[in-house]
Design a protein around this motif. Structure first.
Motif, PDB file in Angstrom:
ATOM      1  N   LEU A  39     -15.689  -7.646  -9.576  1.00  0.00           N
ATOM      2  CA  LEU A  39     -16.302  -8.779 -10.269  1.00  0.00           C
ATOM      3  C   LEU A  39     -16.443  -8.451 -11.756  1.00  0.00           C
ATOM      4  N   HIS A  40     -15.793  -9.222 -12.596  1.00  0.00           N
ATOM      5  CA  HIS A  40     -15.944  -9.065 -14.052  1.00  0.00           C
ATOM      6  C   HIS A  40     -17.136  -9.923 -14.473  1.00  0.00           C
ATOM      7  N   ILE A  41     -18.321  -9.344 -14.380  1.00  0.00           N
ATOM      8  CA  ILE A  41     -19.553 -10.137 -14.484  1.00  0.00           C
ATOM      9  C   ILE A  41     -19.868 -10.604 -15.896  1.00  0.00           C
ATOM     10  N   THR A  42     -19.136 -10.123 -16.879  1.00  0.00           N
ATOM     11  CA  THR A  42     -19.281 -10.596 -18.259  1.00  0.00           C
ATOM     12  C   THR A  42     -18.006 -10.252 -19.020  1.00  0.00           C
ATOM     13  N   ASN A  43     -17.740 -11.004 -20.070  1.00  0.00           N
ATOM     14  CA  ASN A  43     -16.613 -10.618 -20.936  1.00  0.00           C
ATOM     15  C   ASN A  43     -17.114 -10.098 -22.285  1.00  0.00           C
ATOM     16  N   LYS A  44     -18.426  -9.914 -22.388  1.00  0.00           N
ATOM     17  CA  LYS A  44     -19.011  -9.320 -23.594  1.00  0.00           C
ATOM     18  C   LYS A  44     -18.874  -7.803 -23.553  1.00  0.00           C
ATOM     19  N   CYS A  45     -18.639  -7.212 -24.717  1.00  0.00           N
ATOM     20  CA  CYS A  45     -18.552  -5.754 -24.795  1.00  0.00           C
ATOM     21  C   CYS A  45     -18.832  -5.312 -26.223  1.00  0.00           C
ATOM     22  N   ASN A  46     -19.561  -4.212 -26.368  1.00  0.00           N
ATOM     23  CA  ASN A  46     -19.865  -3.675 -27.697  1.00  0.00           C
ATOM     24  C   ASN A  46     -18.733  -2.801 -28.230  1.00  0.00           C
ATOM     25  N   PHE A  47     -17.711  -2.538 -27.381  1.00  0.00           N
ATOM     26  CA  PHE A  47     -16.502  -1.858 -27.834  1.00  0.00           C
ATOM     27  C   PHE A  47     -15.393  -2.903 -28.015  1.00  0.00           C
ATOM     28  N   ASN A  48     -14.362  -2.525 -28.711  1.00  0.00           N
ATOM     29  CA  ASN A  48     -13.217  -3.419 -28.905  1.00  0.00           C
ATOM     30  C   ASN A  48     -11.938  -2.616 -28.721  1.00  0.00           C
ATOM     31  N   LYS A  79     -16.781  -4.765   1.951  1.00  0.00           N
ATOM     32  CA  LYS A  79     -17.606  -3.567   2.086  1.00  0.00           C
ATOM     33  C   LYS A  79     -17.940  -2.926   0.740  1.00  0.00           C
ATOM     34  N   LYS A  80     -17.101  -3.178  -0.258  1.00  0.00           N
ATOM     35  CA  LYS A  80     -17.252  -2.494  -1.545  1.00  0.00           C
ATOM     36  C   LYS A  80     -17.127  -3.482  -2.682  1.00  0.00           C
ATOM     37  N   ILE A  81     -18.045  -3.403  -3.644  1.00  0.00           N
ATOM     38  CA  ILE A  81     -18.020  -4.277  -4.814  1.00  0.00           C
ATOM     39  C   ILE A  81     -17.999  -3.427  -6.073  1.00  0.00           C
ATOM     40  N   SER A  82     -17.049  -3.717  -6.940  1.00  0.00           N
ATOM     41  CA  SER A  82     -16.971  -3.059  -8.250  1.00  0.00           C
ATOM     42  C   SER A  82     -17.416  -4.044  -9.316  1.00  0.00           C
ATOM     43  N   LEU A  83     -18.273  -3.589 -10.216  1.00  0.00           N
ATOM     44  CA  LEU A  83     -18.753  -4.424 -11.314  1.00  0.00           C
ATOM     45  C   LEU A  83     -18.084  -3.973 -12.603  1.00  0.00           C
ATOM     46  N   LEU A  84     -17.397  -4.905 -13.253  1.00  0.00           N
ATOM     47  CA  LEU A  84     -16.695  -4.615 -14.487  1.00  0.00           C
ATOM     48  C   LEU A  84     -17.074  -5.646 -15.540  1.00  0.00           C
ATOM     49  N   GLY A  85     -16.492  -5.501 -16.722  1.00  0.00           N
ATOM     50  CA  GLY A  85     -16.701  -6.477 -17.778  1.00  0.00           C
ATOM     51  C   GLY A  85     -15.377  -6.836 -18.423  1.00  0.00           C
TER      52      GLY A  85
END
Length: 379
Positions: A39-48, A79-85
């Motif tokens: 799940l890409h729970i946000t597209n915000k990031c402090n890196f570029n 069974k498994k959830i990955s959290l990404l941005g």
């Protein structure tokens, strides 16, 4: 627990030497068809980051939708959830999602640059027990250059890894391999183990314009040569890995056992693929409906032809990275890289049967892994 690991190790080693195709097909019947979701729970990031594949132009789904998706994922057998941005810690509702995942007794992985992890956050994470996967690189110069920021150094990230290790949180590092760092892959491997995290790698995906891709993309011969170096370091697990890959039917999760949902809600067979490769949108279809469509396409996408169909390594390589071929050629083609599959897609199943714990225990026989004993003594 130790007895269980010994039994599993012995069983996998036996399956490796037996290498019976019919037995592997039979065992595959007992493996869930779809068991993991990213799940890409946000597209915000402090890196570029120069190699980032995330589309930041579309508005992300809201908290209620993510919560509903997690609940629905449990119902269809995930069974498994990955959290990404983006960066997952940029999402103000991250802790609420972790709480929900914990309540549903699902495994959780968080892919992060680590910059937001404080003492307070580390304490909170203990309750949810996720595996933390930190962005990493060969040296600080490359790290800061390719993340386009000067506030955080690679040493800062290593301190965050140590902070989490002290709280007995499992940690890994995730390094994108490109032209500038491919020559130092063994050093990345050692540096990661020194700070107590298991290293995993992925090849740069050519997601930018052709001129930019040319400056980052790695020639196949260089890539395979680098991965072979890592495989030699991991030879103590190689028989078990190959047996597990044969059972799973391939090292890559593409139409194997996982799907990914982009920040805007598109369902994809791989996290790296763009929205144009969508299998549907979660705002229009339920996960159950999407799962049905995914299963209908699975056999077709998994089918191998020509040289690949008769290859002895077909259940390991499965034709190579389809996402890479999609970016290079605009469609899913086989791009055989059996040796590479042992290296850069291994993280998809490293959690199975405590592989990470097992390797780190081998390190500890020579001393604390953060003291950096020579891995060659373990081979």
């Amino acid at each position: 627990m130790l007895f269980k690991k010994v039994i599993i190790k012995a069983a996998l080693t036996g399956l490796y030497y037996l290498n019976n195709e019919f037995l592997y097909k039979f065992l595959r019947l007992f493996i869930p068809q779809l068991s993991a979701i990213s799940l890409h729970i946000t597209n915000k990031c402090n890196f570029n980051c120069t190699y980032c594949y995330v589309d930041k132009s579309k508005p992300p789904l809201n908290y209620e939708t993510w919560t509903s998706l997690i609940e629905e994922a449990k119902k269809i057998g995930i069974k498994k959830i990955s959290l990404l941005g983006g960066e997952p810690f940029e999402a103000v509702y991250l802790e609420n999602l972790l709480r929900k995942i914990k309540q549903l007794n699902l495994k959780c992985y968080i892919y992060t640059n680590g910059s937001f992890i404080t003492e307070e956050w580390a304490e909170k994470l203990v309750a949810y027990n996720p595996v933390l996967i930190f962005k990493y690189d060969l040296n600080n110069e490359l790290f800061q250059f390719h993340t386009h920021q000067e506030q955080y150094t690679l040493r800062d990230i290593e301190k965050k890894i140590t902070l989490c290790n002290r709280r007995k949180l499992r940690t890994m590092t995730f390094t994108i391999l490109f032209r500038d760092n491919i020559g130092g892959i063994e050093q990345v491997f050692e540096n990661s183990l020194k700070c107590g995290a298991f290293p995993v790698f992925h090849r740069y995906m050519p997601v930018k314009d052709p001129k930019f891709n040319e400056s980052l993309d790695i020639p196949d011969n260089e890539f395979l040569g680098a991965i072979k170096k890592i495989n030699r370091r991991l030879i103590c697990l190689k028989k078990e890995w190959i047996a597990m890959l044969r059972i799973l039917g391939g090292g890559c999760s593409f139409f194997r056992d996982a799907i990914s949902i982009s920040a805007s809600g598109n369902v994809l067979p791989c996290p790296y693929l763009p929205d144009e490769a969508s299998l549907g949108k979660v705002i229009n279809n339920s996960l159950k409906e999407i799962r049905s469509g995914w299963l209908a396409r699975k056999n077709r996408e998994w089918a191998l032809s020509g040289e690949c169909a008769g290859c002895e390594h077909k259940y390991i390589c499965r034709g190579g990275c389809r996402a890479y071929s999609y970016f290079k050629h605009g469609r899913y083609l086989t791009n055989c890289n059996y040796e590479a599959m042992m290296g850069y897609c291994a993280y998809m199943f490293m959690d199975l049967y405590g592989k990470i714990d097992y390797f780190m225990q081998l390190r500890k026989r020579q001393g604390d892994p953060r003291e950096g004993p020579d891995t060659r003594n373990l081979l």
